[in-house]
Scaffold this motif. Structure first.
Motif, PDB file in Angstrom:
ATOM      1  N   PRO A   8       0.814  -1.227   0.000  1.00 31.77           N
ATOM      2  CA  PRO A   8       0.000   0.000   0.000  1.00 31.77           C
ATOM      3  C   PRO A   8       0.841   1.267   0.000  1.00 31.77           C
ATOM      4  O   PRO A   8       0.498   2.244  -0.675  1.00 31.77           O
ATOM      5  CB  PRO A   8      -0.821  -0.131   1.281  1.00 31.77           C
ATOM      6  CG  PRO A   8      -0.902  -1.600   1.526  1.00 31.77           C
ATOM      7  CD  PRO A   8       0.401  -2.164   1.073  1.00 31.77           C
ATOM      8  N   LEU A   9       1.951   1.279   0.753  1.00 32.75           N
ATOM      9  CA  LEU A   9       2.785   2.478   0.784  1.00 32.75           C
ATOM     10  C   LEU A   9       3.384   2.769  -0.590  1.00 32.75           C
ATOM     11  O   LEU A   9       3.427   3.924  -1.036  1.00 32.75           O
ATOM     12  CB  LEU A   9       3.899   2.295   1.824  1.00 32.75           C
ATOM     13  CG  LEU A   9       4.863   3.475   1.985  1.00 32.75           C
ATOM     14  CD1 LEU A   9       4.100   4.722   2.417  1.00 32.75           C
ATOM     15  CD2 LEU A   9       5.966   3.129   2.996  1.00 32.75           C
ATOM     16  N   THR A  10       3.809   1.705  -1.276  1.00 25.65           N
ATOM     17  CA  THR A  10       4.375   1.891  -2.624  1.00 25.65           C
ATOM     18  C   THR A  10       3.315   2.422  -3.588  1.00 25.65           C
ATOM     19  O   THR A  10       3.594   3.276  -4.433  1.00 25.65           O
ATOM     20  CB  THR A  10       4.939   0.561  -3.139  1.00 25.65           C
ATOM     21  OG1 THR A  10       5.874   0.043  -2.181  1.00 25.65           O
ATOM     22  CG2 THR A  10       5.633   0.752  -4.465  1.00 25.65           C
ATOM     23  N   ARG A  11       2.106   1.922  -3.467  1.00 24.58           N
ATOM     24  CA  ARG A  11       1.027   2.404  -4.332  1.00 24.58           C
ATOM     25  C   ARG A  11       0.793   3.903  -4.132  1.00 24.58           C
ATOM     26  O   ARG A  11       0.665   4.670  -5.092  1.00 24.58           O
ATOM     27  CB  ARG A  11      -0.259   1.643  -4.033  1.00 24.58           C
ATOM     28  CG  ARG A  11      -0.167   0.154  -4.274  1.00 24.58           C
ATOM     29  CD  ARG A  11      -1.352  -0.550  -3.655  1.00 24.58           C
ATOM     30  NE  ARG A  11      -1.142  -1.992  -3.583  1.00 24.58           N
ATOM     31  CZ  ARG A  11      -1.877  -2.806  -2.841  1.00 24.58           C
ATOM     32  NH1 ARG A  11      -2.865  -2.316  -2.102  1.00 24.58           N
ATOM     33  NH2 ARG A  11      -1.629  -4.109  -2.831  1.00 24.58           N
ATOM     34  N   VAL A  12       0.739   4.325  -2.873  1.00 27.86           N
ATOM     35  CA  VAL A  12       0.480   5.736  -2.586  1.00 27.86           C
ATOM     36  C   VAL A  12       1.626   6.606  -3.082  1.00 27.86           C
ATOM     37  O   VAL A  12       1.416   7.661  -3.703  1.00 27.86           O
ATOM     38  CB  VAL A  12       0.245   5.928  -1.074  1.00 27.86           C
ATOM     39  CG1 VAL A  12       0.155   7.411  -0.732  1.00 27.86           C
ATOM     40  CG2 VAL A  12      -1.016   5.211  -0.631  1.00 27.86           C
ATOM     41  N   VAL A  13       2.861   6.153  -2.854  1.00 19.99           N
ATOM     42  CA  VAL A  13       4.023   6.942  -3.281  1.00 19.99           C
ATOM     43  C   VAL A  13       4.059   7.062  -4.802  1.00 19.99           C
ATOM     44  O   VAL A  13       4.306   8.143  -5.363  1.00 19.99           O
ATOM     45  CB  VAL A  13       5.322   6.306  -2.735  1.00 19.99           C
ATOM     46  CG1 VAL A  13       6.542   6.991  -3.345  1.00 19.99           C
ATOM     47  CG2 VAL A  13       5.372   6.409  -1.219  1.00 19.99           C
ATOM     48  N   LEU A  14       3.819   5.951  -5.508  1.00 16.45           N
ATOM     49  CA  LEU A  14       3.816   5.998  -6.970  1.00 16.45           C
ATOM     50  C   LEU A  14       2.703   6.914  -7.499  1.00 16.45           C
ATOM     51  O   LEU A  14       2.895   7.637  -8.483  1.00 16.45           O
ATOM     52  CB  LEU A  14       3.648   4.579  -7.531  1.00 16.45           C
ATOM     53  CG  LEU A  14       4.846   3.637  -7.356  1.00 16.45           C
ATOM     54  CD1 LEU A  14       4.510   2.244  -7.894  1.00 16.45           C
ATOM     55  CD2 LEU A  14       6.073   4.190  -8.068  1.00 16.45           C
ATOM     56  N   ALA A  15       1.556   6.872  -6.841  1.00 17.33           N
ATOM     57  CA  ALA A  15       0.453   7.745  -7.276  1.00 17.33           C
ATOM     58  C   ALA A  15       0.807   9.215  -7.075  1.00 17.33           C
ATOM     59  O   ALA A  15       0.526  10.064  -7.938  1.00 17.33           O
ATOM     60  CB  ALA A  15      -0.818   7.390  -6.514  1.00 17.33           C
ATOM     61  N   TYR A  16       1.457   9.535  -5.936  1.00 15.84           N
ATOM     62  CA  TYR A  16       1.889  10.917  -5.703  1.00 15.84           C
ATOM     63  C   TYR A  16       2.923  11.346  -6.749  1.00 15.84           C
ATOM     64  O   TYR A  16       2.872  12.465  -7.282  1.00 15.84           O
ATOM     65  CB  TYR A  16       2.481  11.054  -4.296  1.00 15.84           C
ATOM     66  CG  TYR A  16       1.451  11.341  -3.226  1.00 15.84           C
ATOM     67  CD1 TYR A  16       0.625  12.458  -3.315  1.00 15.84           C
ATOM     68  CD2 TYR A  16       1.316  10.502  -2.120  1.00 15.84           C
ATOM     69  CE1 TYR A  16      -0.320  12.711  -2.325  1.00 15.84           C
ATOM     70  CE2 TYR A  16       0.380  10.750  -1.134  1.00 15.84           C
ATOM     71  CZ  TYR A  16      -0.440  11.859  -1.243  1.00 15.84           C
ATOM     72  OH  TYR A  16      -1.371  12.120  -0.275  1.00 15.84           O
TER      73      TYR A  16
END
Length: 234
Positions: free
Chosen positions: A158-166
């Motif tokens: 989940p953290l990677t998903r949020v960072v990539l989206a940002y």
């Protein structure tokens, strides 16, 4: 006896008064008849004078004779050597004047002008505004589908998903800022799409994954709102 004499005197007095009245009437009737006869005589004299007076007949004016003009035979004007057209074996013909364009209809011109203007505005709206908005909408939907697919298949954390989206959202905003000087409308559409991705990612990071606290989420939302207003103004 005295009463009878008194009655006789009264009757004689009345008779005398009636006689005097009759004499006055007779005198007045005679005067009226004389006046009537005089008026009739004057009327007859006026009619006789009007009948004897005959106006002079109007003599017609003498006819005016128009001067007779004797037609002269046509003689073509003599041309000098400089005025004569050169003879190249073909008959000389004078140059034709510029053709006069037909009169234009103001109603047709008005509708044609406004139809062309409306067509140009529609093409500009579709090419510069509508297509870019549709592209940004497709991009946002694609990011959402990609995030959902990664969540369903547990491909990344989940953290990677949020960072990539940002990173993806800020990349879109950076490209929009770079293209703003040349492509203003397209740049505005890119900034809108990037800000929308930031809002959605922040919401999912707080609501779905609990990666961000509520105060931090509120602060990020306020920051994104301020950036959106600044991008719209400048």
């Amino acid at each position: 006896m005295e009463g009878i004499e008194k009655n006789i005197d009264e009757l004689e007095g009345r008779i005398n008064r009636l006689v005097r009245t009759q004499i006055g009437f007779q005198t007045e009737i005679t005067a009226l008849r004389e006046e009537l006869a005089r008026l009739r005589k004057n009327a007859v004299a006026s009619e006789t004078q009007a009948t004897n007076t005959v106006p002079d007949p109007v003599r017609p004016a003498a006819p005016v004779r128009e001067p007779q003009i004797t037609p002269q035979p046509y003689r073509p004007p003599m041309r000098t050597a400089s005025e004569r057209p050169p003879n190249f074996g073909a008959p000389y013909s004078s140059p034709t004047a510029n053709p006069v364009p037909p009169p234009s209809d103001p109603v047709s011109d008005f509708f044609a002008k406004h139809t062309e203007s409306a067509r140009a505005d529609l093409e500009k709206f579709i090419g510069e505004n509508l297509i870019s908005k549709i592209g940004i909408l497709v991009l946002i939907i694609g990011v959402g589908i990609g995030v959902k697919y990664s969540i369903d298949n547990n491909l990344i954390s989940p953290l990677t998903r949020v960072v990539l989206a940002y990173i993806f959202a800020f990349g879109i905003i950076g490209v929009a800022i770079k293209l703003k000087s040349k492509y203003h409308n397209f740049s505005a559409a890119l900034i809108s799409g990037g800000m929308a991705i930031l809002y959605f990612v922040t919401y999912f990071a707080y609501s779905a994954y609990s990666l961000i606290s509520q105060p931090a989420t509120f602060g990020l939302m306020v920051l994104f709102t301020v950036l959106t207003v600044a991008a719209a103004l400048f």
